[in-house]
Design an enzyme around this catalytic site. Structure first.
Site, short mmCIF file in Angstrom:
data_model
loop_
_atom_site.label_atom_id
_atom_site.label_comp_id
_atom_site.label_asym_id
_atom_site.label_seq_id
_atom_site.Cartn_x
_atom_site.Cartn_y
_atom_site.Cartn_z
N ASP A 226 0.82 -1.22 0.00
CA ASP A 226 0.00 0.00 0.00
C ASP A 226 0.85 1.26 0.00
O ASP A 226 0.33 2.35 -0.26
CB ASP A 226 -0.91 0.03 1.24
CG ASP A 226 -2.15 -0.82 1.06
OD1 ASP A 226 -2.14 -1.69 0.18
OD2 ASP A 226 -3.13 -0.61 1.79
N CYS A 227 2.14 1.15 0.33
CA CYS A 227 2.99 2.34 0.24
C CYS A 227 3.88 2.30 -1.00
O CYS A 227 4.59 3.27 -1.27
CB CYS A 227 3.82 2.52 1.51
SG CYS A 227 4.99 1.21 1.86
#
Length: 809
Positions: free
Chosen positions: A579-580
């Site tokens: 997600d990053c």
């Protein structure tokens, strides 16, 4: 998307991914190298037996779609050639500090003198100015100083990085997004832009909810092995199975889905059939004691997992609609049917005529497909060709019409509909809000964004509006409540689709079709719409339906396998790692699609699978497996190629400093700084091989030295001597980091429920431009009436009718 543009790539190994991403989207990328080649050509891992200039697998992985020319900084003629290339280019991307361009006698002023609309992107460890600008650094020390290492690993051992170097890959991907955002600002102002990317800031953004925790509730997140810490909830999702590990949530939903298997294996008995699994969670939240307690569920599921292979568990999960994510190695990745079906691993040519499978395009676009036209170039392979182009028909940069912008914001007048939740989607949309776009986020009190209840939280009584986990990824947006189970709400959503320039959604594949808001339907409403769909596995393929969170994707994409200590279970990476990664790529894709639409009027649909974007960060290791049979795995903080390389205990409780020696000359400097002690004089240590063999003994001696000093003292002493070192920082350290204060990294905004709170700022700065976030994160439904009235022109009566019909819940 970017065929109109030319990029000059002067990076070394610290930023080469940036220009690759632009090249994949169609830009003409020219790799400018000095005699002997860029330092990127010497990085590990390497191809055994290959010519030294072509042996680096990171170079082969991250330099596709580029042409190479050698220009000698000592040659006046070559300096003039570089200036002429600058005149015809749109972007110049370089690594620092010091600036590589300085070798050619150029700086930003010289660049914009040659080309008044150039976008100059500098990727450096800490930024081009500030108290840390000249501090030596590498992946390990940046992981420490950026906060990533401080929250990874078991509490009884040193903090750890991800074994496979990641920080410069984050910075490189961020460099692509930053370049395109800088270009959008150039079109807004008509002026050249200097874009200053900090790898330390990129490291900090991998912390997600831990970035600003200390300022919110007075505590730092601390390392807890593989436990996923969400502020108000903590779960350990890593379970051993017969041939490795699997990542799963030992919840009532998992128990219900796997109930048949648990009964069949004799792990559960008939009493489990008496439990009402459909209302289990709600009853638990109301304080009811269920028949089958969570203390029984978790060990039962663990026992089931221990009897199965991870690939079998993945298939069982597909059949039972439970996400059972195998902790894949890079070898496992090559066998995944989903990646084969989506042709995500094309044959990639290597020097000498051999080929390997390697991650290919990172997204699918309907109007402007990404391209893989060239393998990584040989040194000066295109020098004659490029010089001939300059002689015959010198290129001039694209000359976009300057758009109207009140504040010089790159995305002024861009309207964004954000139909995402949790981390990757909201973080991607925040890029646009930070730079001037009007972002309207759609939620419902019946199904609010899942992180609104997760920490850090100022006070629990703030309800849906006290989470800074939510705040970090939604600052600067407006929020509207729509209950999309009501037809009237869907009609309002369609009106917003008509209003929007960009729509971002991260629903499960197929959900937009069921709701009637898939791309083809939306295109009927808004022919120019740019719609980006980001999901775990992508919109197509045999396992597209796999749902889950970033920790599931992190396991399946190979990152759990390379985070932790050898011989122990995986220890992360932190929270929801993919997600990053995804937001770097998504922001670049949307910025490029907006630029393409500005030039052509064309909208399009983009399918961006988190899995495939994340695989770009393991590309060299995937290639290496096929060539050397070496499988990248978790090694704590050690490197297979350099020593010493570790995080060492310092004076004080749980205080640490990373020290990294990347070559023999650095070892000599370290030895001299330590006073040439007897233990360090062993001539075997003069070579990397000798130091790798004696790593344990060297670590013992280094710990004796560091344990008498504070981490700041260790860092300051060593970096002053030209040795890479970095204090392991936590959120509380980042809040007072002088370099962050210099860059204005933290943006304080007044929140109605939380008071004055800091938001992590962008990972890059543009001098003279104040990026966002410009407002705090929105309250749930805070702007519903405002948007319906002012954006959609609904009357008070129509709004009231929609509310009475349940559409605005």
């Amino acid at each position: 998307m970017l065929r109109a543009y030319r990029v000059l790539d002067l990076t070394d190994d610290r930023g080469e991914l940036a220009a690759m991403i632009l090249g994949d989207m169609g830009a003409d990328v020219i790799r400018v190298e000095p005699p002997g080649g860029t330092a990127a050509r010497s990085t590990y891992p390497r191809i055994d037996g290959a010519d030294a200039l072509d042996a680096s697998l990171p170079f082969q992985a991250f330099n596709r779609n580029k042409r190479s020319i050698v220009l000698d900084p000592a040659s006046d003629a070559d300096q003039a050639t570089l200036v002429e290339l600058v005149r015809g280019s749109d972007f110049v991307i370089e690594s620092g500090m010091p600036s590589i361009l300085a070798d050619y006698g150029l700086d930003f002023d010289a660049l914009k003198g040659a080309n008044p609309k150039i976008v100059h992107v500098m990727l450096s460890p800490f930024g081009s100015t500030g108290p840390a600008a000249d501090r030596p650094a590498n992946d390990l020390t940046l992981s420490a100083l950026g906060g990533q290492a401080g929250i990874q690993g078991p509490a009884d051992r040193a903090p750890i990085r991800i074994t496979v170097p990641q920080i410069w890959r984050h910075a490189g991907a961020e460099g692509a997004a930053a370049a395109l955002i800088g270009h959008a600002r150039m079109t807004a102002t008509g002026e050249a832009q200097f874009v200053d990317v900090s790898a330390q800031c990129a490291s900090t953004w991998t912390m997600m909810n831990a970035m600003d925790s200390f300022a919110i509730d007075g505590t730092d997140f601390e390392r807890m092995g593989s436990t996923v810490q969400m502020g108000t909830i903590a779960i350990d999702p890593v379970f051993p199975c017969k041939d490795g590990y699997v990542v799963a949530v030992p919840s009532s939903d998992s128990a219900a889905g796997l109930l048949g298997h648990l009964l069949g294996e004799g792990i559960a008995d008939e009493s489990w059939l008496e439990e009402d699994w459909s209302t289990y969670l709600m009853r638990m939240l109301q304080g009811e004691i269920p028949k089958i307690s969570p203390d029984i569920i978790a060990p039962a599921i663990a026992e089931f997992f221990s009897r199965k292979n991870k690939s079998d568990l993945f298939q069982i999960g597909l059949e039972c609609d439970v996400t059972l994510a195998p902790v894949n190695s890079v070898a496992d990745l090559l066998e995944l049917e989903q990646l084969k079906a989506r042709e995500a691993f094309p044959e990639t040519p290597l020097p000498g005529g051999s080929t390997v499978l390697a991650p290919g395009r990172f997204a699918l676009a309907t109007k402007t497909p990404l391209v893989l036209d060239r393998a990584a170039p040989k040194l000066d392979e295109h020098g004659a060709e490029i010089r001939a182009e300059l002689d015959s028909s010198p290129r001039r940069p694209a000359s976009p019409t300057v758009s109207s912008s009140k504040n010089g914001n790159p995305f002024d007048n861009v309207k964004v509909l954000d139909v995402t939740w949790v981390i990757a989607g909201p973080a991607s949309a925040r890029y646009l809000a930070d730079h001037g776009a009007d972002v309207i986020k759609v939620e419902s009190e019946l199904r609010p964004d899942g992180v609104r209840r997760l920490g850090p939280i100022v006070e629990e009584e703030t309800g849906w509006n006290g989470s800074h986990f939510y705040g970090e990824f939604n600052a600067g947006k407006r929020c509207i409540q729509l209950n999309l189970k009501e037809p009237g709400a869907v009609e309002i959503l369609r009106d917003l689709i008509h209003w929007a320039d960009v729509m971002i959604e991260n629903w499960a594949p197929g959900a937009t079709e069921r709701a009637g808001i898939h791309y083809q339907a939306n295109r009927e409403i808004n022919p120019d719409l740019i719609m980006l769909s980001t999901s775990l596995m992508g919109q197509t393929g045999p396992t597209r339906q796999v749902a889950g969170y970033g920790y599931h994707a992190g396991a399946m994409a190979g990152f759990y396998e390379v985070t932790g200590w050898g011989g122990q279970a995986p220890s992360g990476p932190w929270l929801a790692y993919t997600d990053c990664i995804a937001p770097h790529f998504v922001a670049a894709l949307i910025a490029a699609a907006l630029d393409h639409r500005r030039r052509t009027g064309e909208g399009q649909h983009i399918d961006a699978a988190q899995f495939e974007m994340a695989l770009q960060f393991l590309a060299p290791e995937i290639m290496d497996l096929q060539l050397s049979s070496y499988t990248a795995t978790r090694l704590g903080n050690r490197s297979p190629y350099h020593a010493p390389h570790g995080v060492y205990a310092c004076a004080g409780e749980d205080q640490w400093c990373a020290i990294a020696i990347d070559n023999d000359a650095e070892w000599q400097r370290l030895r001299e700084h330590l006073g040439n002690p007897d233990w360090a004089r062993d001539t075997a240590y003069d070579t990397t091989a000798g130091r790798l063999a004696a790593h344990d003994l060297i670590d013992e001696h280094l710990t004796e030295w560091t344990s008498t000093r504070s981490p700041d003292a260790v860092m300051d002493e060593l970096t002053a001597a030209g040795i890479k070192a970095g204090k392991v920082q936590r959120s509380s350290d980042l809040a007072v980091d002088p370099q962050y204060q210099h860059r204005g990294f933290h943006h304080f905004q007044d929140h109605p429920n939380m008071g004055s709170v800091p938001y992590a700022g962008p990972q890059f700065v543009i001098p003279g431009y104040d990026a966002g976030p410009h407002n705090c994160a929105p309250l749930l439904g805070e702007h519903t009436h405002e948007v319906l009235r002012d954006v959609l022109g609904m009357s008070a009566e129509a709004i009231q009718a929609a509310a009475e019909a349940g559409a605005l819940q």
